[in-house]
Design an enzyme around this catalytic site. Structure first.
Site, mmCIF file in Angstrom:
data_model
loop_
_atom_site.group_PDB
_atom_site.id
_atom_site.type_symbol
_atom_site.label_atom_id
_atom_site.label_comp_id
_atom_site.label_asym_id
_atom_site.label_seq_id
_atom_site.Cartn_x
_atom_site.Cartn_y
_atom_site.Cartn_z
ATOM 1 N N TYR A 161 -44.334 37.709 -23.012
ATOM 2 C CA TYR A 161 -44.014 36.418 -22.415
ATOM 3 C C TYR A 161 -45.258 35.551 -22.395
ATOM 4 O O TYR A 161 -46.372 36.030 -22.140
ATOM 5 C CB TYR A 161 -43.499 36.590 -20.970
ATOM 6 N N GLU A 163 -43.222 27.041 -23.019
ATOM 7 C CA GLU A 163 -42.902 28.436 -22.754
ATOM 8 C C GLU A 163 -42.405 29.122 -24.022
ATOM 9 O O GLU A 163 -41.580 28.568 -24.749
ATOM 10 C CB GLU A 163 -41.818 28.513 -21.669
#
Ligand code: GDP
Ligand code: MN
Length: 440
Positions: A161, A249
């Protein structure tokens, strides 16, 4: 709406104890409603994954090759053009959670699917295009898929992530990473915040090599992959600053079997306040993805966020609007919206605000709460009458006026034939409007 943005800020606040009070406070309104995320969503422009990846590619950030398709035929052609055996067909909507999300009329169909032939690419595109995709972030209404992105499949070794947001406490952008990539980062943030590794960086200096190396150690990125991670991370941090992003992101950020670090997903939001510097980005806006009432309010210069309650609020000033919403909640009601008409609103803007409020079929009562500073109470009073003439009121209207020209404003309302419940003070106003909504 800005669900992930909110969650990101929330979890940033959660594990770093940052001061994002306004946002956290609005959690009150967002427990059920992803629309309650006004601080970030109202100030943010979203784009689609394929558009974000185009920006990535232009910045030299590694992404798989892909083509956007609006018909099954185009999806089949895109598959052939990619030339590999495995491709991924991904629904393009302004919401995450597509991998686990399903098509409302066909719960077996997910929003992201691997395909192994042009025929399969075509049939998956057919199953997605024009259909409503419901994910954890869209709410039960889902979002209509107008485009799919057909992307070359990649040999994933690990899913990580990576996200960048601005930390309001330090006033710096912060790069956050975790080994727990894939689709459940919010859970990681909540249950095991120690598994998220952060590095703040100065906007002018960018992310430093030592910072990348430190992150790589924690993420168990080794060998040639370190250089690849350095390339991607520094370029993404640069892009974040240059394009005035509010969020960037990548989930998952993957390490491929051959050791390359690349972006498999891409979510980029921009700070509205800086968009005047990026005219080219405005072209990426997709108004179909935005709440129609919010788009309309934006055109009229009103700050409006749709919520899920039944009490419409018309207020001047963001602080007063928040207090008004808090008071409604305190007295057992649920606000249907956040609406700040601003200090200098004219009659026409306020009338438009009424049109928007009364156009929401969930609204069972309206509270007008004005503290006239720059705003004159007479402007509001005239707008109430104008709105009554133009749209009519089908629900009870509670009005609390205070401040500049208050006597004249009250007189205008009292002398009219519009049915108004007047209130003295905030508590009285909140009690009356909650009672009116409950009686409806
Ligand atoms: P989201 O669910 O909306 O966040 O959509 P993502 O783009 O993150 O896709 C969901 C999941 O699909 C990812 O976490 C991956 O596991 C998987 N996925 C996406 N692209 C590929 C790909 O090219 N190859 C493989 N094997 N899996 C992929
Ligand atoms: Mn994702």
């Amino acid at each position: 709406m800005g669900c992930v943005s909110f969650r990101l800020l929330y979890f940033l606040a959660f594990f770093a104890h940052l001061a994002v009070q306004k946002t956290v406070r609005l959690a009150l309104y967002s427990t059920k409603s992803p629309a309650g995320l006004f601080i970030t969503s109202a100030n943010t422009m979203k784009i689609h994954e394929y558009q974000a990846k185009e920006l990535f590619r232009n910045a030299g950030i590694a992404v798989p090759e892909g083509h956007v398709a609006t018909t099954p035929e185009e999806a089949a052609a895109a598959y052939k053009q990619l030339g590999g055996e495995i491709a991924v067909v991904k629904a393009q909507i302004h919401a995450g959670g597509r991998g686990k999300g399903t098509i409302k009329t066909n719960r077996d169909q997910r929003g992201v699917q691997l395909v192994r032939s042009a025929e399969e690419a075509s049939s998956v595109a057919e199953a997605l295009l024009g259909k409503e995709l419901e994910t954890i972030q869209t709410g039960p209404a889902g979002k209509k898929v107008k485009q799919v992105f057909v992307e070359a499949g990649c040999d994933i070794d690990r899913e990580l992530y990576l996200g960048i947001v601005v930390d309001r406490a330090s006033g710096l952008p912060v790069l956050m990473t975790s080994e727990e990539g894939g689709v459940n980062i919010e859970e990681v943030a909540e249950k095991t915040p120690e598994l998220i590794f952060k590095e703040a960086f100065h906007p002018d200096q960018g992310l430093q090599k030592e910072q990348v190396e430190s992150l790589c150690k924690k993420l168990n990125i080794t060998g040639d992959s370190v250089a690849s991670a350095n390339d991607l991370m520094t370029k993404l941090c640069k892009l974040f600053v240059e394009l005035d992003c509010s969020i960037a992101e990548i989930n998952p950020l993957v390490v491929t079997k051959s050791g390359q670090v690349m972006a498999l997903d891409a979510k980029v939001n921009f700070d509205d306040n800086a968009l005047f510097r990026h005219k080219e980005l405005l072209e990426l806006r997709d108004l179909d993805e935005e709440d129609p009432a919010e788009v309309r309010a934006g055109k009229a210069g009103l700050s409006y966020v749709q919520l899920e309650g039944n009490i419409g609020c018309l207020v001047n000033g963001a602080g007063l609007a928040m207090s008004t919403m808090d008071l409604i909640k305190l007295h057992g009601g649920e606000p249907a919206n956040f609406l700040d008409v601003g200090g200098g609103a004219q009659t026409e803007q306020v009338t438009e605000a009424f049109r928007i409020l009364l156009g929401d079929k969930n609204v069972k009562a309206v509270l007008v709460n004005i503290f006239g500073g720059i705003m004159q109470c007479t402007t509001i009073a005239n707008a109430v009458l104008e709105a009554y003439k133009q749209v009519g009121f089908n629900v009870p209207l509670v009005v609390r006026l205070e401040g500049t020209e208050v006597e004249e404003g009250r007189k205008i309302l009292a002398e009219s034939d519009v049915d108004i419940i007047t209130a003295e003070g905030l508590t009285d106003a909140a009690e009356k409007v909650v009672a009116a909504a409950n009686a409806a």
